[in-house]
Design a protein around this motif. Structure first.
Motif, PDB file in Angstrom:
ATOM      1  N   VAL A   1       0.851  -1.177   0.000  1.00 55.34           N
ATOM      2  CA  VAL A   1       0.000   0.000   0.000  1.00 55.34           C
ATOM      3  C   VAL A   1       0.898   1.242   0.000  1.00 55.34           C
ATOM      4  CG1 VAL A   1      -0.176   0.098   2.527  1.00 55.34           C
ATOM      5  CG2 VAL A   1      -1.968   1.111   1.098  1.00 55.34           C
ATOM      6  N   GLN A   2       0.471   2.263  -0.745  1.00 57.03           N
ATOM      7  CA  GLN A   2       1.178   3.544  -0.739  1.00 57.03           C
ATOM      8  C   GLN A   2       0.323   4.566   0.011  1.00 57.03           C
ATOM      9  OE1 GLN A   2       0.685   2.000  -4.074  1.00 57.03           O
ATOM     10  NE2 GLN A   2       2.440   0.814  -3.348  1.00 57.03           N
ATOM     11  N   LEU A   3       0.980   5.377   0.843  1.00 61.17           N
ATOM     12  CA  LEU A   3       0.277   6.340   1.676  1.00 61.17           C
ATOM     13  C   LEU A   3       0.722   7.756   1.327  1.00 61.17           C
ATOM     14  CD1 LEU A   3       0.657   4.501   5.108  1.00 61.17           C
ATOM     15  CD2 LEU A   3      -1.273   4.396   3.533  1.00 61.17           C
ATOM     16  N   GLN A   4      -0.234   8.681   1.292  1.00 61.85           N
ATOM     17  CA  GLN A   4       0.050  10.080   0.987  1.00 61.85           C
ATOM     18  C   GLN A   4      -0.627  10.944   2.041  1.00 61.85           C
ATOM     19  OE1 GLN A   4       1.786  11.214  -1.815  1.00 61.85           O
ATOM     20  NE2 GLN A   4       1.586  13.350  -1.245  1.00 61.85           N
ATOM     21  N   ALA A   5       0.193  11.565   2.896  1.00 67.48           N
ATOM     22  CA  ALA A   5      -0.335  12.457   3.929  1.00 67.48           C
ATOM     23  C   ALA A   5      -0.422  13.876   3.397  1.00 67.48           C
ATOM     24  CB  ALA A   5       0.550  12.412   5.170  1.00 67.48           C
ATOM     25  N   SER A   6      -1.459  14.586   3.807  1.00 66.56           N
ATOM     26  CA  SER A   6      -1.637  15.967   3.381  1.00 66.56           C
ATOM     27  C   SER A   6      -2.486  16.711   4.403  1.00 66.56           C
ATOM     28  CB  SER A   6      -2.296  16.030   2.001  1.00 66.56           C
ATOM     29  OG  SER A   6      -3.589  15.453   2.044  1.00 66.56           O
ATOM     30  N   GLY A   7      -2.614  18.023   4.211  1.00 68.06           N
ATOM     31  CA  GLY A   7      -3.484  18.814   5.065  1.00 68.06           C
ATOM     32  C   GLY A   7      -2.771  19.667   6.091  1.00 68.06           C
ATOM     33  N   GLY A   8      -1.466  19.546   6.171  1.00 68.67           N
ATOM     34  CA  GLY A   8      -0.733  20.355   7.119  1.00 68.67           C
ATOM     35  C   GLY A   8      -0.709  21.814   6.712  1.00 68.67           C
ATOM     36  N   GLY A   9      -0.203  22.647   7.608  1.00 69.41           N
ATOM     37  CA  GLY A   9      -0.105  24.065   7.320  1.00 69.41           C
ATOM     38  C   GLY A   9       0.184  24.858   8.564  1.00 69.41           C
ATOM     39  N   LEU A  10       0.042  26.159   8.429  1.00 70.05           N
ATOM     40  CA  LEU A  10       0.255  27.081   9.546  1.00 70.05           C
ATOM     41  C   LEU A  10      -1.102  27.417  10.162  1.00 70.05           C
ATOM     42  CD1 LEU A  10       2.020  29.046  11.206  1.00 70.05           C
ATOM     43  CD2 LEU A  10       1.658  30.725   9.378  1.00 70.05           C
ATOM     44  N   VAL A  11      -1.209  27.242  11.456  1.00 77.65           N
ATOM     45  CA  VAL A  11      -2.462  27.533  12.148  1.00 77.65           C
ATOM     46  C   VAL A  11      -2.148  28.228  13.464  1.00 77.65           C
ATOM     47  CG1 VAL A  11      -2.510  25.264  13.258  1.00 77.65           C
ATOM     48  CG2 VAL A  11      -4.644  26.526  12.932  1.00 77.65           C
ATOM     49  N   GLN A  12      -3.047  29.104  13.887  1.00 75.22           N
ATOM     50  CA  GLN A  12      -2.846  29.818  15.145  1.00 75.22           C
ATOM     51  C   GLN A  12      -3.183  28.921  16.328  1.00 75.22           C
ATOM     52  OE1 GLN A  12      -5.144  33.439  14.952  1.00 75.22           O
ATOM     53  NE2 GLN A  12      -3.546  34.495  13.807  1.00 75.22           N
ATOM     54  N   PRO A  13      -2.576  29.178  17.470  1.00 73.41           N
ATOM     55  CA  PRO A  13      -2.941  28.420  18.678  1.00 73.41           C
ATOM     56  C   PRO A  13      -4.444  28.474  18.917  1.00 73.41           C
ATOM     57  CG  PRO A  13      -0.998  29.729  19.082  1.00 73.41           C
ATOM     58  CD  PRO A  13      -1.506  30.153  17.726  1.00 73.41           C
ATOM     59  N   GLY A  14      -4.996  27.334  19.268  1.00 78.96           N
ATOM     60  CA  GLY A  14      -6.434  27.240  19.459  1.00 78.96           C
ATOM     61  C   GLY A  14      -7.196  26.864  18.209  1.00 78.96           C
ATOM     62  N   GLY A  15      -6.517  26.856  17.078  1.00 78.82           N
ATOM     63  CA  GLY A  15      -7.161  26.528  15.822  1.00 78.82           C
ATOM     64  C   GLY A  15      -7.270  25.035  15.585  1.00 78.82           C
ATOM     65  N   SER A  16      -7.740  24.692  14.393  1.00 76.76           N
ATOM     66  CA  SER A  16      -7.971  23.292  14.036  1.00 76.76           C
ATOM     67  C   SER A  16      -7.372  22.978  12.676  1.00 76.76           C
ATOM     68  CB  SER A  16      -9.469  22.999  13.997  1.00 76.76           C
ATOM     69  OG  SER A  16     -10.071  23.208  15.253  1.00 76.76           O
ATOM     70  N   LEU A  17      -7.072  21.708  12.487  1.00 76.62           N
ATOM     71  CA  LEU A  17      -6.606  21.200  11.198  1.00 76.62           C
ATOM     72  C   LEU A  17      -7.131  19.789  11.019  1.00 76.62           C
ATOM     73  CD1 LEU A  17      -2.800  22.039  10.694  1.00 76.62           C
ATOM     74  CD2 LEU A  17      -4.719  22.813   9.285  1.00 76.62           C
ATOM     75  N   ARG A  18      -7.347  19.407   9.786  1.00 80.66           N
ATOM     76  CA  ARG A  18      -7.664  18.016   9.491  1.00 80.66           C
ATOM     77  C   ARG A  18      -6.628  17.479   8.527  1.00 80.66           C
ATOM     78  NH1 ARG A  18     -12.895  15.288   6.544  1.00 80.66           N
ATOM     79  NH2 ARG A  18     -11.912  16.236   4.716  1.00 80.66           N
TER      80      ARG A  18
END
Length: 124
Positions: free
Chosen positions: A1-18
């Motif tokens: 299986v090949q895996l591709q992670a994505s969705g990172g970035g710069l976010v302020q404290p208290g924020g959210s990311l998926r």
């Protein structure tokens, strides 16, 4: 299986990311999955995981209550929803997979397949 992670970035404290981990080559439902992270100068650490059936999830104490792991079988993708982000969550996040029928291993060596990592930076 090949895996591709994505969705990172710069976010302020208290924020959210998926974060997303898209799989190709095999169905995710046949793998136990894990999320790990590595901050500068630190060892890679377990963040959370999901058993192959998709019914069991596991979290490190550092993210428990702030994070949710889910899976979309139709998209063959696993997600890590992170809320109330803190500066100490800053790291490169990796997804990993292993074919087993137990719980998600909490050590790197318990996984056979790895994605390339996505950077998460929590900063004001």
């Amino acid at each position: 299986v090949q895996l591709q992670a994505s969705g990172g970035g710069l976010v302020q404290p208290g924020g959210s990311l998926r974060l997303s981990c898209a799989a190709s080559g095999r169905f995710l439902s046949t793998y136990t999955m894990g999320w790990f992270r590595q901050a500068p100068g630190k060892e890679r650490e377990f963040v959370g995981g999901m058993g192959w059936s998709g019914t069991s999830t596991y979290y490190a104490d550092s993210v428990k209550g702030r994070s949710t792991i889910s899976r979309d079988s139709a998209k063959n993708t696993m997600y890590l929803q992170m809320n109330s982000l803190k500066s100490e969550d800053t790291a490169v996040y990796y997804c990993a997979a292993v074919q087993n029928f137990g719980s998600a291993p909490r050590n790197e060596g318990g996984y056979d397949y790895w994605g390339q990592g996505t950077q998460v930076t929590v900063s004001s």
